[in-house]
Structure formats: structure tokens, C-alpha cells
Design an enzyme around this catalytic site. Structure first.
Site, PDB file in Angstrom:
ATOM      1  NE  ARG A 107      -1.023  -2.386   3.048  1.00 55.85           N
ATOM      2  CZ  ARG A 107      -1.914  -2.656   3.995  1.00 55.85           C
ATOM      3  NH1 ARG A 107      -1.916  -1.968   5.108  1.00 55.85           N
ATOM      4  NH2 ARG A 107      -2.761  -3.620   3.829  1.00 55.85           N
ATOM      5  CG  ASP A 164      -2.228   0.608   6.952  1.00 51.84           C
ATOM      6  OD1 ASP A 164      -3.462   0.746   6.885  1.00 51.84           O
ATOM      7  OD2 ASP A 164      -1.667  -0.140   7.774  1.00 51.84           O
ATOM      8  CG  ASP A 181      -3.547   0.639  10.713  1.00 55.94           C
ATOM      9  OD1 ASP A 181      -4.467   0.756   9.874  1.00 55.94           O
ATOM     10  OD2 ASP A 181      -2.660  -0.224  10.629  1.00 55.94           O
TER      11      ASP A 181
HETATM   12  N1  PH2 Z   1       1.187  -3.531   7.839  1.00 50.20           N
HETATM   13  C1  PH2 Z   1       0.414  -4.576   7.585  1.00 50.20           C
HETATM   14  C2  PH2 Z   1       0.943  -5.911   7.367  1.00 50.20           C
HETATM   15  N2  PH2 Z   1       2.342  -6.027   7.537  1.00 50.20           N
HETATM   16  N3  PH2 Z   1       4.455  -5.139   7.972  1.00 50.20           N
HETATM   17  C3  PH2 Z   1       5.243  -4.076   8.272  1.00 50.20           C
HETATM   18  N4  PH2 Z   1       6.549  -4.253   8.426  1.00 50.20           N
HETATM   19  N5  PH2 Z   1       4.706  -2.811   8.425  1.00 50.20           N
HETATM   20  C4  PH2 Z   1       3.371  -2.592   8.277  1.00 50.20           C
HETATM   21  O1  PH2 Z   1       2.905  -1.434   8.418  1.00 50.20           O
HETATM   22  C5  PH2 Z   1       2.529  -3.684   7.965  1.00 50.20           C
HETATM   23  C6  PH2 Z   1       3.116  -4.958   7.804  1.00 50.20           C
HETATM   24  C7  PH2 Z   1      -1.038  -4.414   7.510  1.00 50.20           C
HETATM   25  O2  PH2 Z   1      -1.464  -3.165   7.744  1.00 50.20           O
HETATM   26 MG    MG Z   2      -2.117  -1.647   9.202  1.00 51.09          MG
HETATM   27 MG    MG Z   3      -5.000  -0.139   8.046  1.00 55.15          MG
END
Ligand code: PH2
Ligand code: MG
Ligand code: MG
Length: 163
Positions: free
Chosen positions: A96, A99, A101
């Protein structure tokens, strides 16, 4: 003018498409301008391999935001931000551009279809716990206790601060 008391939220940012470092920095800049909100501390950027996901290495960071937006309003604003950065939702955990969160909102526990607080996987992830404890060393995660105490459990996950 009266002002509402501000809540404190922690937001996890992640990117592994395009230029992730520039994207995360730009997203931090946008968060600082969010309505009804005031930026708190921003963590360093961290690099790690995708966890339970594929694609390039991720760049992650955590931002503290003082806000009078309600949790659902803040979530909607974060989803808007993801859209502005061209996020396409193709499959779960797909690479993505951005993201965003919502990790914590004060010490609230929320469990609805669209929002779970604390974020349900944050306690297992070095890429959340490391930047979070950098900016909030004494933060508690509801149901889990001090975030700092969880660091040994994620110590085997390779993660590097980006300089
Ligand atoms: N986010 C995810 C799945 N895996 N791995 C890392 N290293 N960093 C992330 O932000 C990440 C992930 C799903 O949101
Ligand atoms: Mg995430
Ligand atoms: Mg998310």
C-alpha cells in the site's frame, strides 16, 4: 469561543509502495493540519520487512495527535488521507502507498465492526511498539498494560531506525 477538551490519539503510519519514506513524511505533515486537532510528538521513521504480507520493506512511524474529533470521525479522516495518497484496496495486507491505523484513543476500548481500539494487532508488532514507545515511553495499551513491557516479546522482529 469555547473549545472542547482534547483527547490524545496515536496513529500508526505505514507504506511499502512508491516512495514510502516521502509518503510517510508527507502524511505526517497532513496530520499536523487536521481540523479540530493539534499535532503532538512524531516518531522517527523505521524500516522493516513486511509482516504477514508481501512486497517491499515497509516504512513505519507513529504520530501523537491531540484532537476533539470523535474516534469514528478521526478514523474517517484517516481513511480520507489514505485515499488522497492513492491507496487501492485490492486484497488483505496488499502492498500500500499509505496505511493509517488508529492505534489508541485515550484509553478507550471500542469494538464495533468498523473500529477496534486498541488496534487488535498492535501489541504483537515491533513496527508499532518501537515508534510508539519512542514518543510515549510510559503509554499503556488497554488490556495489555505498559507498551514498553511488550518490547521483549517482539525483539526477534528485525527493525531499523531510518536516519
Ligand atoms: N502492515 C500490515 C501488514 N504487515 N508489515 C510491516 N513491516 N509494516 C506494516 O505497516 C505492515 C506490515 C497491515 O497493515
Ligand atoms: Mg495496518
Ligand atoms: Mg490499516
Amino acid at each position: 469561543m469555547t473549545s472542547l477538551p482534547l483527547s490524545t490519539a496515536y496513529i500508526g503510519l505505514g507504506a511499502n509502495l512508491g516512495d514510502p519514506q516521502e509518503t510517510v513524511k508527507a502524511a505526517l505533515g497532513f496530520l499536523a493540519t487536521l481540523r479540530q486537532s493539534r499535532a503532538g510528538r512524531f516518531s522517527s521513521l523505521y524500516r522493516s520487512a513486511p509482516m504477514d504480507a508481501d512486497g517491499a520493506d515497509y516504512i513505519n512511524a507513529v504520530a501523537e495527535l491531540h484532537t476533539s474529533l470523535a474516534p469514528a470521525e478521526l478514523l474517517a479522516a484517516l481513511q480520507d488521507l489514505e485515499q488522497q495518497f492513492g491507496r487501492v484496496r485490492s486484497y488483505q495486507n496488499a502492498p500500500r502507498t499509505l496505511d493509517c491505523d488508529l492505534l489508541l484513543y485515550d484509553q478507550q476500548i471500542i469494538c464495533t465492526e468498523s473500529l477496534q481500539l486498541p488496534h487488535p494487532r498492535m501489541h504483537q508488532r515491533a513496527f508499532v511498539l518501537r515508534p510508539l514507545t519512542e514518543i510515549a515511553p510510559d503509554i499503556h495499551i488497554p488490556n495489555f498494560g505498559p507498551a514498553r513491557a511488550l518490547l521483549p516479546e517482539v525483539a526477534s522482529q528485525t527493525i531499523a531506525k531510518v536516519d
